[in-house]
Write a protein that holds these residues in place. Structure first.
Motif, PDB file in Angstrom:
ATOM      1  N   GLU A  42     -16.765  22.179 -23.004  1.00 37.94           N
ATOM      2  CA  GLU A  42     -16.528  23.666 -22.841  1.00 37.94           C
ATOM      3  C   GLU A  42     -15.065  23.134 -21.878  1.00 37.94           C
ATOM      4  O   GLU A  42     -14.780  24.574 -21.824  1.00 37.94           O
ATOM      5  N   ALA A  43     -14.976  22.662 -20.457  1.00 37.85           N
ATOM      6  CA  ALA A  43     -13.836  22.353 -20.224  1.00 37.85           C
ATOM      7  C   ALA A  43     -12.354  22.100 -21.273  1.00 37.85           C
ATOM      8  O   ALA A  43     -11.795  22.765 -20.917  1.00 37.85           O
ATOM      9  N   LEU A  44     -12.360  21.601 -22.446  1.00 35.68           N
ATOM     10  CA  LEU A  44     -11.661  21.431 -23.125  1.00 35.68           C
ATOM     11  C   LEU A  44     -11.389  22.300 -24.301  1.00 35.68           C
ATOM     12  O   LEU A  44     -10.134  22.880 -24.132  1.00 35.68           O
ATOM     13  N   LEU A  45     -12.231  22.991 -24.323  1.00 32.87           N
ATOM     14  CA  LEU A  45     -11.947  24.353 -25.085  1.00 32.87           C
ATOM     15  C   LEU A  45     -11.239  25.353 -24.633  1.00 32.87           C
ATOM     16  O   LEU A  45     -10.437  26.217 -24.858  1.00 32.87           O
ATOM     17  N   LEU A 118     -11.323   5.609 -20.237  1.00 37.27           N
ATOM     18  CA  LEU A 118     -12.559   4.860 -20.567  1.00 37.27           C
ATOM     19  C   LEU A 118     -13.335   5.464 -19.367  1.00 37.27           C
ATOM     20  O   LEU A 118     -13.216   5.496 -18.080  1.00 37.27           O
ATOM     21  N   THR A 119     -14.224   6.198 -19.390  1.00 32.07           N
ATOM     22  CA  THR A 119     -15.675   6.100 -18.653  1.00 32.07           C
ATOM     23  C   THR A 119     -16.323   5.680 -18.173  1.00 32.07           C
ATOM     24  O   THR A 119     -17.829   5.428 -19.253  1.00 32.07           O
ATOM     25  N   MET A 241     -13.491   6.979  -8.928  1.00 36.93           N
ATOM     26  CA  MET A 241     -14.277   8.862  -8.182  1.00 36.93           C
ATOM     27  C   MET A 241     -15.955   8.079  -7.461  1.00 36.93           C
ATOM     28  O   MET A 241     -16.255   7.307  -7.735  1.00 36.93           O
ATOM     29  N   ASP A 242     -16.034   9.209  -7.115  1.00 40.76           N
ATOM     30  CA  ASP A 242     -17.293   8.893  -6.361  1.00 40.76           C
ATOM     31  C   ASP A 242     -18.883   9.009  -6.413  1.00 40.76           C
ATOM     32  O   ASP A 242     -19.392  10.063  -6.310  1.00 40.76           O
ATOM     33  N   THR A 243     -18.655   8.766  -7.644  1.00 31.91           N
ATOM     34  CA  THR A 243     -19.977   8.268  -8.275  1.00 31.91           C
ATOM     35  C   THR A 243     -21.087   6.995  -9.309  1.00 31.91           C
ATOM     36  O   THR A 243     -20.389   6.524  -8.355  1.00 31.91           O
ATOM     37  N   GLY A 244     -21.774   7.590  -9.981  1.00 30.93           N
ATOM     38  CA  GLY A 244     -22.635   6.125  -9.921  1.00 30.93           C
ATOM     39  C   GLY A 244     -21.705   6.263 -11.760  1.00 30.93           C
ATOM     40  O   GLY A 244     -21.157   6.130 -11.650  1.00 30.93           O
ATOM     41  N   HIS A 245     -22.103   5.344 -12.624  1.00 29.62           N
ATOM     42  CA  HIS A 245     -21.952   5.778 -13.827  1.00 29.62           C
ATOM     43  C   HIS A 245     -21.784   6.628 -14.401  1.00 29.62           C
ATOM     44  O   HIS A 245     -21.612   6.360 -15.437  1.00 29.62           O
ATOM     45  N   SER A 246     -22.156   7.970 -14.249  1.00 33.09           N
ATOM     46  CA  SER A 246     -22.149   8.964 -15.327  1.00 33.09           C
ATOM     47  C   SER A 246     -21.534  10.154 -14.803  1.00 33.09           C
ATOM     48  O   SER A 246     -21.986  11.001 -14.120  1.00 33.09           O
ATOM     49  N   PRO A 247     -20.246   9.880 -13.751  1.00 32.35           N
ATOM     50  CA  PRO A 247     -19.461  11.144 -13.494  1.00 32.35           C
ATOM     51  C   PRO A 247     -19.292  12.139 -14.390  1.00 32.35           C
ATOM     52  O   PRO A 247     -19.022  13.376 -13.731  1.00 32.35           O
ATOM     53  N   GLN A 248     -19.222  12.384 -15.638  1.00 30.66           N
ATOM     54  CA  GLN A 248     -19.114  13.088 -16.516  1.00 30.66           C
ATOM     55  C   GLN A 248     -20.437  14.479 -16.116  1.00 30.66           C
ATOM     56  O   GLN A 248     -20.906  15.377 -16.569  1.00 30.66           O
ATOM     57  N   LEU A 249     -21.736  13.784 -15.937  1.00 34.23           N
ATOM     58  CA  LEU A 249     -23.257  14.355 -15.083  1.00 34.23           C
ATOM     59  C   LEU A 249     -22.679  14.431 -13.868  1.00 34.23           C
ATOM     60  O   LEU A 249     -23.457  15.682 -13.462  1.00 34.23           O
ATOM     61  N   GLU A 250     -22.220  13.569 -13.073  1.00 35.30           N
ATOM     62  CA  GLU A 250     -22.846  13.248 -11.577  1.00 35.30           C
ATOM     63  C   GLU A 250     -21.782  14.574 -11.336  1.00 35.30           C
ATOM     64  O   GLU A 250     -22.420  15.123  -9.970  1.00 35.30           O
ATOM     65  N   ALA A 251     -20.528  14.769 -11.365  1.00 32.04           N
ATOM     66  CA  ALA A 251     -19.365  15.867 -10.796  1.00 32.04           C
ATOM     67  C   ALA A 251     -18.915  15.877 -12.037  1.00 32.04           C
ATOM     68  O   ALA A 251     -17.563  16.182 -11.849  1.00 32.04           O
ATOM     69  N   PRO A 252     -19.342  17.453 -12.973  1.00 26.76           N
ATOM     70  CA  PRO A 252     -18.324  17.241 -14.076  1.00 26.76           C
ATOM     71  C   PRO A 252     -17.089  18.566 -13.839  1.00 26.76           C
ATOM     72  O   PRO A 252     -16.194  17.996 -14.150  1.00 26.76           O
ATOM     73  N   THR A 253     -17.250  19.286 -12.079  1.00 21.09           N
ATOM     74  CA  THR A 253     -16.169  19.737 -12.224  1.00 21.09           C
ATOM     75  C   THR A 253     -14.639  18.678 -11.678  1.00 21.09           C
ATOM     76  O   THR A 253     -13.897  18.844 -12.541  1.00 21.09           O
ATOM     77  N   ALA A 254     -15.027  17.944 -10.882  1.00 20.61           N
ATOM     78  CA  ALA A 254     -13.442  16.942 -11.009  1.00 20.61           C
ATOM     79  C   ALA A 254     -13.638  15.717 -11.732  1.00 20.61           C
ATOM     80  O   ALA A 254     -12.031  16.144 -12.122  1.00 20.61           O
ATOM     81  N   TYR A 255     -14.566  15.800 -12.915  1.00 18.09           N
ATOM     82  CA  TYR A 255     -14.502  15.212 -13.851  1.00 18.09           C
ATOM     83  C   TYR A 255     -13.672  15.536 -14.981  1.00 18.09           C
ATOM     84  O   TYR A 255     -12.846  14.947 -15.233  1.00 18.09           O
ATOM     85  N   ASN A 256     -13.853  16.788 -14.337  1.00 20.83           N
ATOM     86  CA  ASN A 256     -13.526  17.367 -16.152  1.00 20.83           C
ATOM     87  C   ASN A 256     -11.451  17.608 -15.500  1.00 20.83           C
ATOM     88  O   ASN A 256     -11.221  17.962 -16.224  1.00 20.83           O
ATOM     89  N   ASP A 257     -11.171  18.209 -14.786  1.00 24.11           N
ATOM     90  CA  ASP A 257     -10.044  18.314 -13.609  1.00 24.11           C
ATOM     91  C   ASP A 257      -9.147  16.993 -13.637  1.00 24.11           C
ATOM     92  O   ASP A 257      -8.190  17.673 -14.391  1.00 24.11           O
ATOM     93  N   ALA A 258      -9.742  15.796 -13.439  1.00 21.46           N
ATOM     94  CA  ALA A 258      -9.257  15.071 -14.244  1.00 21.46           C
ATOM     95  C   ALA A 258      -9.443  14.003 -15.848  1.00 21.46           C
ATOM     96  O   ALA A 258      -8.157  13.893 -15.887  1.00 21.46           O
ATOM     97  N   LEU A 259      -9.900  14.913 -16.660  1.00 19.61           N
ATOM     98  CA  LEU A 259      -9.955  14.714 -17.656  1.00 19.61           C
ATOM     99  C   LEU A 259      -8.712  15.547 -18.274  1.00 19.61           C
ATOM    100  O   LEU A 259      -8.349  14.803 -18.958  1.00 19.61           O
ATOM    101  N   LEU A 260      -8.530  16.432 -17.641  1.00 16.87           N
ATOM    102  CA  LEU A 260      -7.333  18.005 -18.758  1.00 16.87           C
ATOM    103  C   LEU A 260      -6.269  17.426 -17.683  1.00 16.87           C
ATOM    104  O   LEU A 260      -5.169  17.566 -18.505  1.00 16.87           O
TER     105      LEU A 260
END
Length: 267
Positions: A42-45, A118-119, A241-260
């Motif tokens: 969603e964020a990429l699109l 690499l996530t 990131m201040d997450t566990g193994h799945s930052p794209q699930l645990e902190a999606p907004t922060a993760y998507n910002d970093a990815l973009l």
């Protein structure tokens, strides 16, 4: 959505969400499916980037009865799907075991790769070895198949709790758990590849940018692996990131910002 007919007689499910900017290929972790990238897609699109998601052999909507379930076979599927989609240039993003897949796929795609993410990736190694003190042991990884056979629902429940992160909702844990339970009976053979995986030379050979994201509370992949990967790459950057193994699930907004932010530098 579509299927790739592989050379060894199976079908691999993928989705190509078209948009004008650089496509990002999203490769999920072991036992999951492309559905777990929904927020990132969603964020990429929304930012104008195309997204390609893939269900590994034995996972999601792909066939479950492949004879070859290796990381290299999945990487060949990724490269073939990039070809099928007609993408002249792509970025690759691999989560967990998917990190090993995208590094292997980048070796096949060569100059068509603009960069890699690499996530919490299981690359360049996942277990301890000479010159690599991080992670668990090969024996631990090789014992997972027997543990799944002994108590499939119990094992996957515990794994889902670990993959969902501290304080995860029951809804999140249940969603991740359903992904694991849906895997085929031979999926553990893919995981066993991590016992011998060593991509240090391959990762070090890449000149394109590599963003290595690690979760400081990751209990599945040693967070030190992310730092090692960033240092191993010629043009590597570490993001913690201040997450566990799945930052794209645990902190999606922060993760998507970093990815973009990273993907925009590759355009």
């Amino acid at each position: 959505m579509a299927y790739l007919d592989t050379d060894d007689g199976g079908r691999v499910y993928y989705e190509y969400h078209r948009a004008p900017k650089l496509p990002v290929v999203l490769v999920h972790g072991w036992g999951m499916s492309g559905d777990y990238w929904a927020s990132a897609v969603e964020a990429l699109l929304a930012d104008g980037h195309a997204a390609i998601t893939i269900d590994h052999r034995g996972c999601g909507r792909s066939d479950r009865d492949f004879a070859d379930m290796s990381i290299d076979a999945i990487a060949r599927d990724v490269a073939a799907i990039v070809d099928r989609c007609g993408a002249p240039r792509v970025a690759l993003n691999g989560w967990s075991l998917g990190g090993a897949v995208v590094v292997a796929a980048a070796g096949l795609l060569g100059e068509r790769v603009a960069g890699i993410v690499l996530t919490c990736g299981a690359s360049p190694r996942y277990v301890q070895g000479e010159g690599f003190p991080h992670g668990g042991t090969a024996e631990d990884v090789l014992g997972i198949g027997a543990a799944i056979t002994a108590d499939r629902p119990g094992f996957f429940r515990a794994l889902a709790e670990g993959a969902s992160g501290e304080g995860a909702s029951e809804a999140m844990i249940g969603w991740v758990e359903r992904g694991f339970i849906a895997t085929g009976p031979r999926a553990s053979t893919t995981l066993a590849c991590l016992a011998t995986l060593d991509q240090r030379d391959l990762l070090a050979s890449f000149a394109f940018p590599v963003l290595s994201i690690g979760g400081v509370r990751d209990t599945i992949a040693d967070p030190a692996i992310a730092g090692f990967a960033a240092n191993c790459a010629q043009n590597g950057t570490l993001l913690t990131m201040d997450t566990g193994h799945s930052p794209q699930l645990e902190a999606p907004t922060a993760y998507n910002d970093a990815l973009l932010a990273f993907i925009r530098t590759l355009a």
